[in-house]
Design a protein around this motif. Sequence first.
Motif, PDB file in Angstrom:
ATOM      1  N   LYS A  69      19.180  25.450 103.397  1.00 20.40           N
ATOM      2  CA  LYS A  69      19.715  24.418 102.508  1.00 20.40           C
ATOM      3  C   LYS A  69      21.095  23.911 102.938  1.00 20.40           C
ATOM      4  CE  LYS A  69      17.301  26.297  98.471  1.00 20.40           C
ATOM      5  NZ  LYS A  69      17.458  26.824  97.087  1.00 20.40           N
ATOM      6  N   VAL A  70      21.496  24.225 104.144  1.00 17.29           N
ATOM      7  CA  VAL A  70      22.843  23.863 104.595  1.00 17.29           C
ATOM      8  C   VAL A  70      23.029  22.351 104.624  1.00 17.29           C
ATOM      9  CG1 VAL A  70      24.353  23.828 106.618  1.00 17.29           C
ATOM     10  CG2 VAL A  70      23.324  25.967 105.873  1.00 17.29           C
ATOM     11  N   GLU A  71      24.157  21.912 104.094  1.00 12.10           N
ATOM     12  CA  GLU A  71      24.536  20.502 104.123  1.00 12.10           C
ATOM     13  C   GLU A  71      25.802  20.267 104.940  1.00 12.10           C
ATOM     14  OE1 GLU A  71      25.028  19.796 100.004  1.00 12.10           O
ATOM     15  OE2 GLU A  71      22.877  19.733  99.558  1.00 12.10           O
ATOM     16  N   TRP A  72      26.669  21.285 104.962  1.00 12.87           N
ATOM     17  CA  TRP A  72      27.955  21.160 105.647  1.00 12.87           C
ATOM     18  C   TRP A  72      28.149  22.321 106.610  1.00 12.87           C
ATOM     19  CZ3 TRP A  72      31.874  17.464 105.058  1.00 12.87           C
ATOM     20  CH2 TRP A  72      31.666  16.525 104.044  1.00 12.87           C
ATOM     21  N   LEU A  73      28.762  22.038 107.757  1.00 15.29           N
ATOM     22  CA  LEU A  73      29.299  23.077 108.622  1.00 15.29           C
ATOM     23  C   LEU A  73      30.806  23.054 108.486  1.00 15.29           C
ATOM     24  CD1 LEU A  73      28.420  24.539 111.920  1.00 15.29           C
ATOM     25  CD2 LEU A  73      30.652  23.411 111.860  1.00 15.29           C
ATOM     26  N   VAL A  74      31.376  24.208 108.116  1.00 14.69           N
ATOM     27  CA  VAL A  74      32.824  24.327 107.948  1.00 14.69           C
ATOM     28  C   VAL A  74      33.368  25.165 109.094  1.00 14.69           C
ATOM     29  CG1 VAL A  74      34.691  25.145 106.486  1.00 14.69           C
ATOM     30  CG2 VAL A  74      32.641  24.154 105.437  1.00 14.69           C
TER      31      VAL A  74
END
Length: 242
Positions: A69-74
């Motif tokens: 469900k990843v939307e962002w890479l930080v």
Amino acid sequence: MSLLLSPLTWLLLGLPLVAFGQWKRWSALCLPGIVLMTAAWLGMTPAGANWLVGRIERDAVALPGDCAKVEWLVLLAGGLDRAPDGEDDGGALTHDSLRRTFALLENPPPATWHRAISGGGPHALAEARVMDALLQRLESAGPGPLLETASETTWESARAMADLLPPPRHIALASSALHLPRARLAFELAGFDVCPWPLDRQFVAVSGVTAWLPQSSALRKSEAALHEVVGALYYRWKAWRT
């Protein structure tokens, strides 16, 4: 505190304990000195340092479903060695920051993920801006990442990113494998669902006689690993207190 996390400090504490215990014939004083000196010796050898690093880095692995469900890479910045002369002053980045930057290029995230870089630091120009400028020069130009530039610690990064990213907060957290377990803990405590995205690993399999001989590189590696262990315990304590 950082001095207490160094095996060299343990050695310097253990030597007088053993010497004084031998002089006074107090075996009860010699024993803790011997324990400190043995732990110090192991921590300064490649065998001991890599065992400790390996124990920490094994937790920097994404389990099946973690990234679904990843939307962002930080991407977490790794600090600056000095105040940068400008955003293009990549030479001001620490070794950790540079390793994370180049490792991200070797292990890029899916193009569908949004990207953010987190890290402020003590200088007027934030670490995140310098890392972003270097990445923009090294990779194909694309949409600029979201920059978090106020935090000075991993704990603060997690809180600051929680203010910037709306729920649901499904992220891939990119950092060095050694730092990632502590960073993951901080972000999970801040309300994130974290997929670990390790960028580089310090563990090296060693063998032979030289693996048991003290080396300065092993000392530095042990100090970094111990910093992560104590830092994670401190974060759990902070979460318990709040």
